[in-house]
Design a protein around this motif. Structure first.
Motif, PDB file in Angstrom:
ATOM      1  N   TYR A  83     -31.512 114.083 -18.854  1.00  0.00           N
ATOM      2  CA  TYR A  83     -31.734 112.787 -19.512  1.00  0.00           C
ATOM      3  C   TYR A  83     -30.474 112.275 -20.193  1.00  0.00           C
ATOM      4  O   TYR A  83     -30.245 111.071 -20.273  1.00  0.00           O
ATOM      5  N   ARG A  84     -29.646 113.210 -20.686  1.00  0.00           N
ATOM      6  CA  ARG A  84     -28.378 112.789 -21.265  1.00  0.00           C
ATOM      7  C   ARG A  84     -27.558 112.046 -20.210  1.00  0.00           C
ATOM      8  O   ARG A  84     -27.008 110.977 -20.473  1.00  0.00           O
ATOM      9  N   GLU A  85     -27.539 112.607 -18.999  1.00  0.00           N
ATOM     10  CA  GLU A  85     -26.782 111.967 -17.911  1.00  0.00           C
ATOM     11  C   GLU A  85     -27.343 110.581 -17.582  1.00  0.00           C
ATOM     12  O   GLU A  85     -26.604 109.621 -17.402  1.00  0.00           O
ATOM     13  N   LYS A  86     -28.659 110.507 -17.495  1.00  0.00           N
ATOM     14  CA  LYS A  86     -29.284 109.209 -17.196  1.00  0.00           C
ATOM     15  C   LYS A  86     -28.879 108.175 -18.243  1.00  0.00           C
ATOM     16  O   LYS A  86     -28.534 107.034 -17.922  1.00  0.00           O
ATOM     17  N   ALA A  87     -28.944 108.602 -19.506  1.00  0.00           N
ATOM     18  CA  ALA A  87     -28.630 107.668 -20.593  1.00  0.00           C
ATOM     19  C   ALA A  87     -27.155 107.261 -20.531  1.00  0.00           C
ATOM     20  O   ALA A  87     -26.823 106.078 -20.681  1.00  0.00           O
ATOM     21  N   ILE A  88     -26.291 108.235 -20.303  1.00  0.00           N
ATOM     22  CA  ILE A  88     -24.852 107.924 -20.240  1.00  0.00           C
ATOM     23  C   ILE A  88     -24.582 106.919 -19.126  1.00  0.00           C
ATOM     24  O   ILE A  88     -23.856 105.937 -19.319  1.00  0.00           O
ATOM     25  N   THR A  89     -25.175 107.144 -17.968  1.00  0.00           N
ATOM     26  CA  THR A  89     -24.965 106.228 -16.843  1.00  0.00           C
ATOM     27  C   THR A  89     -25.402 104.801 -17.218  1.00  0.00           C
ATOM     28  O   THR A  89     -24.662 103.832 -16.991  1.00  0.00           O
ATOM     29  N   ASP A  90     -26.577 104.669 -17.811  1.00  0.00           N
ATOM     30  CA  ASP A  90     -27.090 103.329 -18.146  1.00  0.00           C
ATOM     31  C   ASP A  90     -26.252 102.657 -19.228  1.00  0.00           C
ATOM     32  O   ASP A  90     -25.962 101.469 -19.159  1.00  0.00           O
ATOM     33  N   VAL A  91     -25.872 103.443 -20.237  1.00  0.00           N
ATOM     34  CA  VAL A  91     -25.096 102.865 -21.338  1.00  0.00           C
ATOM     35  C   VAL A  91     -23.713 102.452 -20.836  1.00  0.00           C
ATOM     36  O   VAL A  91     -23.215 101.367 -21.152  1.00  0.00           O
ATOM     37  N   LYS A  92     -23.100 103.312 -20.018  1.00  0.00           N
ATOM     38  CA  LYS A  92     -21.781 102.962 -19.456  1.00  0.00           C
ATOM     39  C   LYS A  92     -21.856 101.663 -18.676  1.00  0.00           C
ATOM     40  O   LYS A  92     -20.971 100.811 -18.785  1.00  0.00           O
ATOM     41  N   ALA A  93     -22.915 101.516 -17.884  1.00  0.00           N
ATOM     42  CA  ALA A  93     -23.057 100.295 -17.078  1.00  0.00           C
ATOM     43  C   ALA A  93     -23.134  99.061 -17.985  1.00  0.00           C
ATOM     44  O   ALA A  93     -22.525  98.028 -17.700  1.00  0.00           O
ATOM     45  N   ARG A  94     -23.861  99.186 -19.095  1.00  0.00           N
ATOM     46  CA  ARG A  94     -23.969  98.052 -20.025  1.00  0.00           C
ATOM     47  C   ARG A  94     -22.601  97.724 -20.627  1.00  0.00           C
ATOM     48  O   ARG A  94     -22.235  96.551 -20.750  1.00  0.00           O
ATOM     49  N   PHE A  95     -21.859  98.758 -21.010  1.00  0.00           N
ATOM     50  CA  PHE A  95     -20.555  98.492 -21.628  1.00  0.00           C
ATOM     51  C   PHE A  95     -19.547  97.979 -20.594  1.00  0.00           C
ATOM     52  O   PHE A  95     -18.712  97.141 -20.917  1.00  0.00           O
ATOM     53  N   ASP A  96     -19.641  98.457 -19.357  1.00  0.00           N
ATOM     54  CA  ASP A  96     -18.766  97.898 -18.313  1.00  0.00           C
ATOM     55  C   ASP A  96     -19.062  96.418 -18.124  1.00  0.00           C
ATOM     56  O   ASP A  96     -18.163  95.604 -17.921  1.00  0.00           O
ATOM     57  N   PHE A  97     -20.358  96.092 -18.213  1.00  0.00           N
ATOM     58  CA  PHE A  97     -20.754  94.692 -18.099  1.00  0.00           C
ATOM     59  C   PHE A  97     -20.134  93.880 -19.240  1.00  0.00           C
ATOM     60  O   PHE A  97     -19.576  92.804 -19.023  1.00  0.00           O
ATOM     61  N   ILE A  98     -20.209  94.428 -20.456  1.00  0.00           N
ATOM     62  CA  ILE A  98     -19.617  93.705 -21.606  1.00  0.00           C
ATOM     63  C   ILE A  98     -18.104  93.552 -21.405  1.00  0.00           C
ATOM     64  O   ILE A  98     -17.525  92.503 -21.684  1.00  0.00           O
ATOM     65  N   ARG A  99     -17.482  94.592 -20.853  1.00  0.00           N
ATOM     66  CA  ARG A  99     -16.032  94.529 -20.632  1.00  0.00           C
ATOM     67  C   ARG A  99     -15.654  93.516 -19.557  1.00  0.00           C
ATOM     68  O   ARG A  99     -14.522  93.057 -19.498  1.00  0.00           O
ATOM     69  N   SER A 100     -16.617  93.176 -18.687  1.00  0.00           N
ATOM     70  CA  SER A 100     -16.282  92.280 -17.578  1.00  0.00           C
ATOM     71  C   SER A 100     -16.054  90.838 -18.028  1.00  0.00           C
ATOM     72  O   SER A 100     -15.572  90.010 -17.266  1.00  0.00           O
ATOM     73  N   PHE A 101     -16.367  90.540 -19.290  1.00  0.00           N
ATOM     74  CA  PHE A 101     -16.165  89.156 -19.768  1.00  0.00           C
ATOM     75  C   PHE A 101     -14.727  88.951 -20.244  1.00  0.00           C
ATOM     76  O   PHE A 101     -14.491  88.562 -21.382  1.00  0.00           O
ATOM     77  N   ASN A 102     -13.788  89.223 -19.383  1.00  0.00           N
ATOM     78  CA  ASN A 102     -12.392  89.109 -19.812  1.00  0.00           C
ATOM     79  C   ASN A 102     -11.677  87.993 -19.054  1.00  0.00           C
ATOM     80  O   ASN A 102     -10.482  87.889 -19.068  1.00  0.00           O
ATOM     81  N   LYS A 103     -12.490  87.149 -18.388  1.00  0.00           N
ATOM     82  CA  LYS A 103     -11.896  86.088 -17.582  1.00  0.00           C
ATOM     83  C   LYS A 103     -11.638  84.858 -18.461  1.00  0.00           C
ATOM     84  O   LYS A 103     -11.961  84.848 -19.645  1.00  0.00           O
ATOM     85  N   ASP A 104     -11.112  83.818 -17.818  1.00  0.00           N
ATOM     86  CA  ASP A 104     -10.678  82.640 -18.560  1.00  0.00           C
ATOM     87  C   ASP A 104     -11.767  81.940 -19.378  1.00  0.00           C
ATOM     88  O   ASP A 104     -11.566  81.604 -20.534  1.00  0.00           O
ATOM     89  N   ILE A 105     -12.964  81.733 -18.757  1.00  0.00           N
ATOM     90  CA  ILE A 105     -13.936  80.960 -19.539  1.00  0.00           C
ATOM     91  C   ILE A 105     -14.921  81.846 -20.288  1.00  0.00           C
ATOM     92  O   ILE A 105     -15.458  82.809 -19.748  1.00  0.00           O
ATOM     93  N   PHE A 106     -15.114  81.500 -21.541  1.00  0.00           N
ATOM     94  CA  PHE A 106     -16.126  82.177 -22.339  1.00  0.00           C
ATOM     95  C   PHE A 106     -16.876  81.098 -23.119  1.00  0.00           C
ATOM     96  O   PHE A 106     -16.309  80.391 -23.949  1.00  0.00           O
ATOM     97  N   THR A 107     -18.147  80.940 -22.793  1.00  0.00           N
ATOM     98  CA  THR A 107     -18.941  79.882 -23.423  1.00  0.00           C
ATOM     99  C   THR A 107     -20.196  80.493 -24.028  1.00  0.00           C
ATOM    100  O   THR A 107     -20.403  81.704 -23.992  1.00  0.00           O
ATOM    101  N   LEU A 108     -21.032  79.605 -24.539  1.00  0.00           N
ATOM    102  CA  LEU A 108     -22.309  80.002 -25.109  1.00  0.00           C
ATOM    103  C   LEU A 108     -23.139  80.858 -24.152  1.00  0.00           C
ATOM    104  O   LEU A 108     -23.827  81.788 -24.570  1.00  0.00           O
ATOM    105  N   PHE A 109     -23.062  80.558 -22.867  1.00  0.00           N
ATOM    106  CA  PHE A 109     -23.848  81.312 -21.874  1.00  0.00           C
ATOM    107  C   PHE A 109     -23.417  82.770 -21.842  1.00  0.00           C
ATOM    108  O   PHE A 109     -24.228  83.684 -21.867  1.00  0.00           O
TER     109      PHE A 109
END
Ligand code: ASP
Ligand code: MG
Length: 437
Positions: A83-109
């Motif tokens: 379960y630790r592995e499952k949680a790590i995988t899911d949490v990493k995916a969420r943080f990778d998603f947050i990290r993906s907002f590094n492009k030019d436009i950042f708006t309310l959406f």
């Protein structure tokens, strides 16, 4: 079925999460609504702020710090590597998603997508932990049923239809788990119900499924009858009317926001405030009927300014009050208390942003005086006018304190008094002594 909502502090650490799971697992097949871990939404706001300002390194640092907090929590939460592995995988995916907002436009959406991650993270972690503990929980994504309409108001019909369908399709589970706060808007985009919105989620779900009760679990044992910061020996109030709760919320008591409980109130569903630290304590029950013939609680609101307008012209005149109120409306300032006499009117406001233009305009109608640093003391309970003696007791409790205004009769549940800031604590103490001991 009940709705059980747990706030950020109640899921704020691995230990707290374990406590919540133990608590809900004993309670049967209910819907559990979770906030983000305490501090997370604030961090996500900070990250978005860096991204708005194109400060990518600031964003990255904050993301990394938040991610390591989650990794710590994971290391303390699970017993098994699986379960630790499952949680790590899911949490990493969420943080990778947050990290993906590094492009030019950042708006309310984009910001709203980031803000949604907190509740998605907490529910994922707890759902895995429940499974590890052998609880057959089902995570139902709020984004599948929680929706607002074109006016940004919850779309109750849609919520009810979707949610009941999801529950009907999944009857064989021990309990349901979902996210507070997050939703989709009328265009299907990820959105939220404003900060603190998890209570609103719980109330909307309660209304949608016609729950027996909505339980709001926090770290205090219900709503207290006075402010524990200033008065010793305060006690939880066992019952409150929705209207009493609304008055108290407005006047600064730490209690649910009135709009959050509106769906519960309209559907006649009791809301109970409970304490995760003391799960057996009765807490506070808020409902459309409530104990009568008693005064229940006192709250205070600081930083109030009183303005008095005295005018010979008010005598026998109609339209005077309208002119006065129009001035406040023009300058976008809400009035809290109002007291009138035949020659004058006093009102209070709680922000002085536009005080100068207000005073300038009021002076066209009469003599204006102003008292600053005042406090509204709000007493709630059964203050229906035909009852005898309650208002007298309130006033009597304050007999040694100068009172600038008294407002009574506006509702059946409230009497408000305006006193000086330096008299506030004494006023609260006197009221507790007089009314509750
Ligand atoms: N996580 C959101 C906030 O901090 C919603 C909530 O906790 O109710 O505002
Ligand atoms: Mg009376």
């Amino acid at each position: 079925m009940n709705v059980l909502k747990f706030g950020g502090t109640s899921v704020g650490s691995a230990q707290r999460m374990k406590d919540v799971v133990r608590l809900v697992s004993k309670r049967g097949k209910n819907i559990v609504v979770l906030s983000a871990m305490s501090g997370t939404t604030n961090s996500l706001v900070e990250i978005s702020d860096y991204l708005y300002k194109k400060n990518l390194s600031g964003a990255k640092e904050t993301i990394n710090a938040l991610e390591s907090k989650y990794m710590d929590t994971i290391s303390q939460l699970y017993d098994t590597a699986e379960y630790r592995e499952k949680a790590i995988t899911d949490v990493k995916a969420r943080f990778d998603f947050i990290r993906s907002f590094n492009k030019d436009i950042f708006t309310l959406f984009e910001e709203k997508e980031i803000l949604a991650q907190g509740e998605l993270l907490s529910t994922t972690l707890i759902n895995h932990y429940m499974h590890e503990q052998g609880i057959n929980s089902l995570l139902i994504p709020a984004l599948d049923f929680m929706r607002t309409d074109k006016n940004a108001e919850p779309d109750s019909e849609y919520i009810q239809k979707k949610l009941t369908a999801i529950l009907d399709e999944n009857p064989d589970v021990d309990l349901y788990l979902t996210q507070g706060y997050i939703c989709r808007n009328a265009y299907g985009e990820i959105d939220n119900l404003q900060r603190g919105g998890s209570d609103y989620t719980a109330s909307l779900i309660g209304a949608a499924i016609k729950a027996d009760e909505i339980e709001i679990w926090t770290d205090i044992d219900g709503m207290h009858n006075n402010d524990p910061r200033y008065v010793e020996g305060t006690k939880p109030v066992s019952q409150l009317h929705f209207e009493e709760a609304a008055e108290l919320a407005y006047f600064g008591a730490k209690i649910l926001h009135p709009t959050c409980v509106l769906p519960a109130k309209l559907n006649n569903i009791p809301v109970r405030l409970l304490n995760t630290m003391q799960p057996d304590a009765p807490g506070t029950l808020i409902y459309n009927t409530s104990a009568t013939h008693t005064i229940k609680a006192v709250a205070a609101k600081d930083n109030i300014t009183a303005i008095k307008i005295k005018s010979g012209r008010m005598l026998l005149a109609y339209g005077f009050l309208r002119k006065v109120f129009e001035i406040f409306e023009t300058h976008r300032t809400a009035i809290d208390m109002i007291v009138t006499s035949e020659v004058g009117v006093s009102v209070t406001i709680d922000n002085e942003r536009n005080i100068q233009p207000i005073l300038d305009d009021l002076k066209k109608f009469g003599t204006v005086t102003i008292d600053r640093d005042m406090v509204i003391i709000c007493v709630v309970g059964d203050l229906e006018w035909q009852n005898r003696g309650f208002e007298a007791e309130v006033v009597n409790a304050l007999k040694d304190i100068p009172v600038r205004m008294i407002s009574y009769g506006g509702s059946n549940y409230n009497i408000s008094l305006l006193v000086r800031k330096e008299d506030k604590i004494q006023a609260l103490k006197n009221l507790s002594k007089h009314l509750f001991s």
